[in-house]
Motif scaffolding. Structure first.
Motif, mmCIF file in Angstrom:
data_model
loop_
_atom_site.group_PDB
_atom_site.id
_atom_site.type_symbol
_atom_site.label_atom_id
_atom_site.label_comp_id
_atom_site.label_asym_id
_atom_site.label_seq_id
_atom_site.Cartn_x
_atom_site.Cartn_y
_atom_site.Cartn_z
ATOM 1 N N ILE A 222 8.159 29.900 -25.394
ATOM 2 C CA ILE A 222 9.323 29.352 -24.866
ATOM 3 C C ILE A 222 10.287 29.313 -25.991
ATOM 4 N N HIS A 223 10.112 29.157 -27.182
ATOM 5 C CA HIS A 223 10.908 29.214 -28.266
ATOM 6 C C HIS A 223 11.709 30.781 -28.443
ATOM 7 N N ALA A 224 10.662 31.746 -28.232
ATOM 8 C CA ALA A 224 11.219 32.980 -28.402
ATOM 9 C C ALA A 224 11.987 33.333 -27.233
ATOM 10 N N GLU A 225 11.628 32.954 -26.081
ATOM 11 C CA GLU A 225 12.493 33.038 -24.781
ATOM 12 C C GLU A 225 13.801 32.350 -24.747
ATOM 13 N N MET A 226 13.945 31.201 -25.372
ATOM 14 C CA MET A 226 15.182 30.331 -25.475
ATOM 15 C C MET A 226 16.142 31.100 -26.580
ATOM 16 N N LYS A 227 15.625 31.752 -27.567
ATOM 17 C CA LYS A 227 16.356 32.571 -28.473
ATOM 18 C C LYS A 227 16.999 33.715 -27.953
ATOM 19 N N ARG A 228 15.926 34.475 -26.924
ATOM 20 C CA ARG A 228 16.484 35.687 -26.291
ATOM 21 C C ARG A 228 17.660 35.189 -25.616
ATOM 22 N N LEU A 229 17.503 34.465 -24.524
ATOM 23 C CA LEU A 229 18.475 33.968 -23.457
ATOM 24 C C LEU A 229 19.871 33.389 -24.060
ATOM 25 N N ALA A 230 19.675 32.720 -25.399
ATOM 26 C CA ALA A 230 20.890 32.160 -25.856
ATOM 27 C C ALA A 230 21.410 33.478 -26.592
ATOM 28 N N GLY A 231 20.949 34.390 -26.932
ATOM 29 C CA GLY A 231 21.574 35.688 -27.413
ATOM 30 C C GLY A 231 22.134 36.582 -26.262
ATOM 31 N N GLU A 232 21.498 36.239 -25.057
ATOM 32 C CA GLU A 232 22.259 37.020 -23.878
ATOM 33 C C GLU A 232 23.431 36.242 -23.416
ATOM 34 N N GLY A 233 23.640 35.071 -23.879
ATOM 35 C CA GLY A 233 24.918 34.229 -23.481
ATOM 36 C C GLY A 233 24.624 33.124 -22.552
ATOM 37 N N PHE A 234 23.245 32.805 -22.216
ATOM 38 C CA PHE A 234 22.924 31.810 -21.388
ATOM 39 C C PHE A 234 23.316 30.436 -22.082
ATOM 40 N N GLN A 235 23.646 29.243 -21.511
ATOM 41 C CA GLN A 235 23.774 28.126 -21.936
ATOM 42 C C GLN A 235 22.671 27.216 -21.827
ATOM 43 N N LEU A 236 21.745 26.836 -23.064
ATOM 44 C CA LEU A 236 20.956 25.915 -22.814
ATOM 45 C C LEU A 236 21.018 24.527 -23.016
ATOM 46 N N LEU A 237 20.400 23.781 -22.077
ATOM 47 C CA LEU A 237 20.860 22.516 -22.122
ATOM 48 C C LEU A 237 19.822 21.698 -23.223
#
Length: 133
Positions: free
Chosen positions: A84-99
């Motif tokens: 989950i940590h790696a996926e959160m980092k990847r998605l934040a880098g792709e421009g997704f907004q994490l809650l």
């Protein structure tokens, strides 16, 4: 990444459990309260995925606000990830907004993080990873 569960916001968990037991022809396998999210949940195994019913435990919870605004229905799609940590980092880098900045403990023995619907075509997306004990 695979679909882990579909979250459905309900007004009354007991009544909804009866409805979904009739729909699926079997009872749910777990009922639990997640105090940090102010919800009571129940889970049904449906093939390789699950359905999670969510009832608010107070009027300030996200589920209570969702139902007040949109009514009962599909609340989120949850995807299982290996890290989950790696996926959160990847998605934040792709421009997704994490809650959440860090994953938190959710229902069904999972670490969870949500993506803001504004960054995912109006769909609340949950990432989840099983907690290894």
């Amino acid at each position: 990444m695979k679909l882990e569960h579909i979250g459905i916001a309900v007004k009354n968990l007991k009544d909804s459990n009866q409805l979904f037991e009739q729909l699926f022809g079997k009872p749910g396998y777990k009922v639990e309260t997640v105090d940090s999210e102010h919800v009571s949940t129940s889970f049904f195994q449906v093939g390789e995925s699950k359905v999670e019913l969510l009832e608010a435990t107070n009027d300030d919870s996200a589920i209570a606000k969702f139902i007040a605004k949109k009514g009962e229905g599909i609340h989120h799609l949850a995807f299982e990830v290996d890290d989950i940590h790696a996926e959160m980092k990847r998605l934040a880098g792709e421009g997704f907004q994490l809650l959440n900045k860090e994953p938190k403990k959710g229902a069904d023995n999972k670490l969870v993080c949500f993506l803001h619907p504004k960054s995912s075509n109006g769909v609340l997306v949950e990432l989840c990873q099983e907690i290894k004990e």
